[in-house]
Motif scaffolding. Structure first.
Motif, PDB file in Angstrom:
ATOM      1  N   ILE A  66       0.834  -1.204   0.000  1.00 50.29           N
ATOM      2  CA  ILE A  66       0.000   0.000   0.000  1.00 50.29           C
ATOM      3  C   ILE A  66       0.865   1.250   0.000  1.00 50.29           C
ATOM      4  N   ASP A  67       1.886   1.260   0.840  1.00 50.96           N
ATOM      5  CA  ASP A  67       2.780   2.418   0.943  1.00 50.96           C
ATOM      6  C   ASP A  67       3.509   2.708  -0.364  1.00 50.96           C
ATOM      7  N   SER A  68       3.674   1.694  -1.191  1.00 48.26           N
ATOM      8  CA  SER A  68       4.362   1.900  -2.473  1.00 48.26           C
ATOM      9  C   SER A  68       3.467   2.607  -3.486  1.00 48.26           C
ATOM     10  N   GLY A  69       2.199   2.782  -3.133  1.00 50.27           N
ATOM     11  CA  GLY A  69       1.274   3.451  -4.041  1.00 50.27           C
ATOM     12  C   GLY A  69       0.510   2.499  -4.943  1.00 50.27           C
ATOM     13  N   ALA A  70       0.592   1.216  -4.655  1.00 47.36           N
ATOM     14  CA  ALA A  70      -0.024   0.221  -5.528  1.00 47.36           C
ATOM     15  C   ALA A  70      -1.529   0.092  -5.349  1.00 47.36           C
ATOM     16  N   LEU A  71      -2.053   0.503  -4.205  1.00 48.93           N
ATOM     17  CA  LEU A  71      -3.467   0.265  -3.920  1.00 48.93           C
ATOM     18  C   LEU A  71      -4.387   0.913  -4.958  1.00 48.93           C
ATOM     19  N   ASP A  72      -4.149   2.168  -5.262  1.00 54.74           N
ATOM     20  CA  ASP A  72      -4.992   2.848  -6.259  1.00 54.74           C
ATOM     21  C   ASP A  72      -4.856   2.209  -7.633  1.00 54.74           C
ATOM     22  N   SER A  73      -3.657   1.781  -7.976  1.00 55.39           N
ATOM     23  CA  SER A  73      -3.445   1.113  -9.268  1.00 55.39           C
ATOM     24  C   SER A  73      -4.152  -0.233  -9.315  1.00 55.39           C
ATOM     25  N   LEU A  74      -4.138  -0.958  -8.206  1.00 59.55           N
ATOM     26  CA  LEU A  74      -4.827  -2.245  -8.152  1.00 59.55           C
ATOM     27  C   LEU A  74      -6.336  -2.059  -8.297  1.00 59.55           C
ATOM     28  N   VAL A  75      -6.868  -1.042  -7.650  1.00 61.13           N
ATOM     29  CA  VAL A  75      -8.303  -0.755  -7.772  1.00 61.13           C
ATOM     30  C   VAL A  75      -8.636  -0.359  -9.202  1.00 61.13           C
ATOM     31  N   THR A  76      -7.795   0.433  -9.823  1.00 60.72           N
ATOM     32  CA  THR A  76      -8.006   0.824 -11.221  1.00 60.72           C
ATOM     33  C   THR A  76      -7.982  -0.395 -12.140  1.00 60.72           C
ATOM     34  N   CYS A  77      -7.155  -1.367 -11.821  1.00 62.72           N
ATOM     35  CA  CYS A  77      -7.087  -2.591 -12.627  1.00 62.72           C
ATOM     36  C   CYS A  77      -8.393  -3.389 -12.585  1.00 62.72           C
ATOM     37  N   LEU A  78      -9.213  -3.180 -11.557  1.00 61.28           N
ATOM     38  CA  LEU A  78     -10.512  -3.847 -11.500  1.00 61.28           C
ATOM     39  C   LEU A  78     -11.460  -3.325 -12.581  1.00 61.28           C
ATOM     40  N   GLU A  79     -11.120  -2.207 -13.180  1.00 60.59           N
ATOM     41  CA  GLU A  79     -11.943  -1.617 -14.244  1.00 60.59           C
ATOM     42  C   GLU A  79     -11.474  -2.022 -15.639  1.00 60.59           C
ATOM     43  N   GLU A  80     -10.401  -2.789 -15.695  1.00 59.35           N
ATOM     44  CA  GLU A  80      -9.861  -3.228 -16.986  1.00 59.35           C
ATOM     45  C   GLU A  80     -10.842  -4.128 -17.726  1.00 59.35           C
ATOM     46  N   PHE A  81     -10.686  -4.196 -19.033  1.00 64.07           N
ATOM     47  CA  PHE A  81     -11.511  -5.077 -19.851  1.00 64.07           C
ATOM     48  C   PHE A  81     -11.092  -6.532 -19.686  1.00 64.07           C
ATOM     49  N   ASP A  82      -9.801  -6.768 -19.572  1.00 64.52           N
ATOM     50  CA  ASP A  82      -9.272  -8.126 -19.505  1.00 64.52           C
ATOM     51  C   ASP A  82      -9.589  -8.775 -18.157  1.00 64.52           C
ATOM     52  N   PRO A  83     -10.278  -9.930 -18.164  1.00 68.51           N
ATOM     53  CA  PRO A  83     -10.619 -10.574 -16.898  1.00 68.51           C
ATOM     54  C   PRO A  83      -9.399 -11.080 -16.120  1.00 68.51           C
ATOM     55  N   GLY A  84      -8.312 -11.388 -16.801  1.00 70.87           N
ATOM     56  CA  GLY A  84      -7.099 -11.827 -16.120  1.00 70.87           C
ATOM     57  C   GLY A  84      -6.490 -10.727 -15.272  1.00 70.87           C
ATOM     58  N   VAL A  85      -6.550  -9.498 -15.756  1.00 69.52           N
ATOM     59  CA  VAL A  85      -6.050  -8.354 -14.989  1.00 69.52           C
ATOM     60  C   VAL A  85      -6.940  -8.123 -13.776  1.00 69.52           C
ATOM     61  N   LYS A  86      -8.251  -8.191 -13.985  1.00 70.78           N
ATOM     62  CA  LYS A  86      -9.197  -8.026 -12.871  1.00 70.78           C
ATOM     63  C   LYS A  86      -8.970  -9.099 -11.808  1.00 70.78           C
ATOM     64  N   GLU A  87      -8.789 -10.321 -12.266  1.00 65.40           N
ATOM     65  CA  GLU A  87      -8.590 -11.442 -11.356  1.00 65.40           C
ATOM     66  C   GLU A  87      -7.329 -11.248 -10.514  1.00 65.40           C
ATOM     67  N   ALA A  88      -6.244 -10.893 -11.154  1.00 66.01           N
ATOM     68  CA  ALA A  88      -4.979 -10.693 -10.436  1.00 66.01           C
ATOM     69  C   ALA A  88      -5.098  -9.565  -9.422  1.00 66.01           C
ATOM     70  N   SER A  89      -5.769  -8.508  -9.815  1.00 66.34           N
ATOM     71  CA  SER A  89      -5.956  -7.377  -8.915  1.00 66.34           C
ATOM     72  C   SER A  89      -6.861  -7.728  -7.745  1.00 66.34           C
ATOM     73  N   ALA A  90      -7.979  -8.411  -8.021  1.00 70.28           N
ATOM     74  CA  ALA A  90      -8.905  -8.796  -6.951  1.00 70.28           C
ATOM     75  C   ALA A  90      -8.223  -9.731  -5.955  1.00 70.28           C
ATOM     76  N   TRP A  91      -7.430 -10.631  -6.463  1.00 72.79           N
ATOM     77  CA  TRP A  91      -6.716 -11.569  -5.606  1.00 72.79           C
ATOM     78  C   TRP A  91      -5.758 -10.826  -4.670  1.00 72.79           C
ATOM     79  N   THR A  92      -5.032  -9.875  -5.215  1.00 74.76           N
ATOM     80  CA  THR A  92      -4.090  -9.093  -4.418  1.00 74.76           C
ATOM     81  C   THR A  92      -4.826  -8.271  -3.364  1.00 74.76           C
ATOM     82  N   LEU A  93      -5.922  -7.629  -3.773  1.00 69.78           N
ATOM     83  CA  LEU A  93      -6.696  -6.829  -2.827  1.00 69.78           C
ATOM     84  C   LEU A  93      -7.264  -7.708  -1.710  1.00 69.78           C
ATOM     85  N   GLY A  94      -7.679  -8.911  -2.043  1.00 74.71           N
ATOM     86  CA  GLY A  94      -8.179  -9.841  -1.038  1.00 74.71           C
ATOM     87  C   GLY A  94      -7.104 -10.224  -0.032  1.00 74.71           C
TER      88      GLY A  94
END
Length: 181
Positions: A34-62
């Motif tokens: 989170i401190d590295s600034g990744a949290l906002d980028s991970l949340v933004t990745c949930l809006e991607e078209f590619d389901p693989g990107v969404k999946e990777a981001s959701a997994w990390t956020l979880g």
């Protein structure tokens, strides 16, 4: 966090999986992500078209949210919950599973975090999935509903001095009779 801001979906997916590998081990490492600034980028990745990107981001956020209530609150504050609810509605089975798991990881800590999941409308989209044919998805959805609704109920339902459960300021709210007050 350069890779997460790249346009290439393969870089985004790989970066999210690398962040997941770090965040999963301890709350301190998750906080470092989170401190590295990744949290906002991970949340933004949930809006991607590619389901693989969404999946990777959701997994990390979880994984981040699963450690403790403070980290889960940061995930909620970053705006992940409504996007995870949208991911539950996607047709890809693995994305549904992982998004449900992330919502469970968020809601399990406190009634307030569970309320955030309930308020985002997750229950309306999760409940019909209980009868899905996929056993893993059903198990994950049941767990998520148990966490979200269980924590929410623990925060809302109280017990009067006679042991009668009620919602609100007094047992009179449920018209259960006068509890001697």
């Amino acid at each position: 966090m350069y890779s997460l801001s790249e346009q290439n979906r393969f870089y985004k997916q790989a970066a999210a999986f690398c962040l997941r590998a770090v965040a999963r081990h301890s709350p301190e490492l998750a906080q470092s992500v989170i401190d590295s600034g990744a949290l906002d980028s991970l949340v933004t990745c949930l809006e991607e078209f590619d389901p693989g990107v969404k999946e990777a981001s959701a997994w990390t956020l979880g994984y981040i949210a699963g450690h403790n209530a403070e980290l889960a609150q940061q995930v909620v504050d970053a705006g992940a919950v409504p996007l995870l609810v949208l991911c539950v509605q996607e047709p890809e089975l693995s994305l549904k599973r992982i998004a449900a798991s992330a919502l469970s990881d968020i809601s399990k800590h406190t009634p307030e975090l569970a309320q955030a999941v309930v308020d985002a409308g997750a229950v309306a989209y999760l409940a019909p999935l209980v009868i899905n044919q996929d056993a893993k998805l059903k198990r994950q959805v049941r767990g998520t509903l148990r966490c979200a609704l269980g924590a929410w109920v623990r925060g809302v339902v109280r017990v009067c001095h006679h042991g009668i459960p009620y919602v609100g300021n007094s047992c009179h709210r449920l018209r259960l009779g006068n509890c001697g007050r």
